[in-house]
Design a protein around this motif. Structure first.
Motif, PDB file in Angstrom:
ATOM      1  N   ALA A  61       0.876  -1.172   0.000  1.00  0.00           N
ATOM      2  CA  ALA A  61       0.000   0.000   0.000  1.00  0.00           C
ATOM      3  C   ALA A  61       0.910   1.217   0.000  1.00  0.00           C
ATOM      4  O   ALA A  61       1.825   1.312   0.809  1.00  0.00           O
ATOM      5  N   ILE A  62       0.666   2.136  -0.930  1.00  0.00           N
ATOM      6  CA  ILE A  62       1.474   3.356  -0.950  1.00  0.00           C
ATOM      7  C   ILE A  62       0.566   4.575  -0.821  1.00  0.00           C
ATOM      8  O   ILE A  62      -0.601   4.543  -1.197  1.00  0.00           O
ATOM      9  N   GLY A  63       1.142   5.624  -0.296  1.00  0.00           N
ATOM     10  CA  GLY A  63       0.417   6.872  -0.092  1.00  0.00           C
ATOM     11  C   GLY A  63       0.939   7.963  -0.989  1.00  0.00           C
ATOM     12  O   GLY A  63       1.397   8.993  -0.506  1.00  0.00           O
ATOM     13  N   GLY A  64       0.914   7.734  -2.293  1.00  0.00           N
ATOM     14  CA  GLY A  64       1.373   8.742  -3.236  1.00  0.00           C
ATOM     15  C   GLY A  64       2.892   8.767  -3.349  1.00  0.00           C
ATOM     16  O   GLY A  64       3.594   8.009  -2.691  1.00  0.00           O
ATOM     17  N   GLY A  65       3.383   9.628  -4.212  1.00  0.00           N
ATOM     18  CA  GLY A  65       4.820   9.759  -4.428  1.00  0.00           C
ATOM     19  C   GLY A  65       5.139   9.887  -5.901  1.00  0.00           C
ATOM     20  O   GLY A  65       4.340  10.425  -6.685  1.00  0.00           O
ATOM     21  N   PHE A  66       6.300   9.360  -6.281  1.00  0.00           N
ATOM     22  CA  PHE A  66       6.759   9.429  -7.665  1.00  0.00           C
ATOM     23  C   PHE A  66       7.402   8.104  -8.052  1.00  0.00           C
ATOM     24  O   PHE A  66       7.877   7.372  -7.186  1.00  0.00           O
ATOM     25  N   VAL A  67       7.424   7.833  -9.348  1.00  0.00           N
ATOM     26  CA  VAL A  67       8.134   6.665  -9.854  1.00  0.00           C
ATOM     27  C   VAL A  67       9.038   7.124 -10.995  1.00  0.00           C
ATOM     28  O   VAL A  67       8.651   7.949 -11.824  1.00  0.00           O
ATOM     29  N   GLU A  68      10.265   6.615 -10.964  1.00  0.00           N
ATOM     30  CA  GLU A  68      11.190   6.810 -12.079  1.00  0.00           C
ATOM     31  C   GLU A  68      11.422   5.436 -12.690  1.00  0.00           C
ATOM     32  O   GLU A  68      11.776   4.490 -11.990  1.00  0.00           O
ATOM     33  N   VAL A  69      11.204   5.354 -13.992  1.00  0.00           N
ATOM     34  CA  VAL A  69      11.390   4.094 -14.705  1.00  0.00           C
ATOM     35  C   VAL A  69      12.528   4.262 -15.707  1.00  0.00           C
ATOM     36  O   VAL A  69      12.541   5.225 -16.478  1.00  0.00           O
ATOM     37  N   GLN A  70      13.458   3.340 -15.652  1.00  0.00           N
ATOM     38  CA  GLN A  70      14.517   3.210 -16.647  1.00  0.00           C
ATOM     39  C   GLN A  70      14.388   1.807 -17.233  1.00  0.00           C
ATOM     40  O   GLN A  70      13.725   0.958 -16.636  1.00  0.00           O
ATOM     41  N   PRO A  71      14.986   1.518 -18.371  1.00  0.00           N
ATOM     42  CA  PRO A  71      14.817   0.194 -18.975  1.00  0.00           C
ATOM     43  C   PRO A  71      15.172  -0.975 -18.048  1.00  0.00           C
ATOM     44  O   PRO A  71      14.594  -2.059 -18.166  1.00  0.00           O
ATOM     45  N   ASP A  72      16.086  -0.741 -17.099  1.00  0.00           N
ATOM     46  CA  ASP A  72      16.518  -1.841 -16.228  1.00  0.00           C
ATOM     47  C   ASP A  72      16.263  -1.584 -14.747  1.00  0.00           C
ATOM     48  O   ASP A  72      16.728  -2.322 -13.891  1.00  0.00           O
ATOM     49  N   SER A  80       4.433   7.248   1.655  1.00  0.00           N
ATOM     50  CA  SER A  80       4.328   6.183   2.652  1.00  0.00           C
ATOM     51  C   SER A  80       4.193   4.875   1.899  1.00  0.00           C
ATOM     52  O   SER A  80       3.672   4.845   0.786  1.00  0.00           O
ATOM     53  N   ALA A  81       4.693   3.800   2.482  1.00  0.00           N
ATOM     54  CA  ALA A  81       4.596   2.481   1.850  1.00  0.00           C
ATOM     55  C   ALA A  81       4.643   1.421   2.933  1.00  0.00           C
ATOM     56  O   ALA A  81       5.393   1.541   3.904  1.00  0.00           O
ATOM     57  N   GLU A  82       3.833   0.391   2.726  1.00  0.00           N
ATOM     58  CA  GLU A  82       3.746  -0.681   3.708  1.00  0.00           C
ATOM     59  C   GLU A  82       3.462  -1.982   2.984  1.00  0.00           C
ATOM     60  O   GLU A  82       2.576  -2.038   2.130  1.00  0.00           O
ATOM     61  N   GLN A  83       4.218  -3.015   3.303  1.00  0.00           N
ATOM     62  CA  GLN A  83       3.966  -4.327   2.724  1.00  0.00           C
ATOM     63  C   GLN A  83       2.648  -4.853   3.284  1.00  0.00           C
ATOM     64  O   GLN A  83       2.329  -4.646   4.456  1.00  0.00           O
ATOM     65  N   ALA A  84       1.870  -5.535   2.458  1.00  0.00           N
ATOM     66  CA  ALA A  84       0.536  -5.997   2.851  1.00  0.00           C
ATOM     67  C   ALA A  84       0.554  -6.796   4.146  1.00  0.00           C
ATOM     68  O   ALA A  84      -0.325  -6.640   4.991  1.00  0.00           O
TER      69      ALA A  84
END
Length: 151
Positions: A61-72, A80-84
């Motif tokens: 479960a995440i509470g917003g934020g950003f993601v950066e994606v590169q090919p690898d 915020s982030a929490e494993q289920a």
């Protein structure tokens, strides 16, 4: 060929490892990321991140934020982030009910307070949803968090 995935908050590294796929909540809808994806930088919404490794999935479960994606590499910088497995559903449900009650009884004309209560509500709802979905998938034998051992 897997892609490296890191899920990070200000406090800790929540997950780090090679994965086959990542599914996450973008602000414009859900996104699926596979190895060799085109570079991308975008905002994330409140919701569920699903990381697929081999024949199993892990849920966060995440509470917003950003993601950066590169090919690898996929880097999720979450507010915020929490494993289920770590989610206390009863506590998350109480937080959701409290935030709903504050919204229902009214927040005076304070845009900052309204935004904070709304964020609390969305974060709590994401935690409840992910925690419940995880418990259901374990009960039905789907979505294992550990790969099956060879017999």
């Amino acid at each position: 060929m897997p892609i490296q995935c890191d899920i990070v908050t200000q406090e800790k590294m929540v997950f780090s490892g090679p994965v086959d796929a990542v599914n996450l909540p973008g602000t414009e809808g859900r996104m699926g990321i596979l190895p060799h994806h085109s570079p991308l930088l975008t905002a994330l919404d409140f919701g569920e991140v699903v990381v697929r490794v081999g024949g199993h999935e892990e849920y966060f479960a995440i509470g917003g934020g950003f993601v950066e994606v590169q090919p690898d590499h996929v880097t999720i910088l979450a507010d915020s982030a929490e494993q289920a497995d770590e989610i206390d559903i009863e506590r998350a449900e109480r937080a959701r009910v409290e935030a709903e009650e504050i919204m229902r009884t009214g927040v005076k004309d304070d845009p900052d307070r309204i935004a904070a209560v709304r964020a609390s509500l969305l974060r709590a709802q994401a935690r409840v949803d992910v925690g419940r979905r995880r418990r259901r998938s374990v009960a039905t034998g789907m979505g294992r968090t550990e790969p099956e051992q060879p017999r």
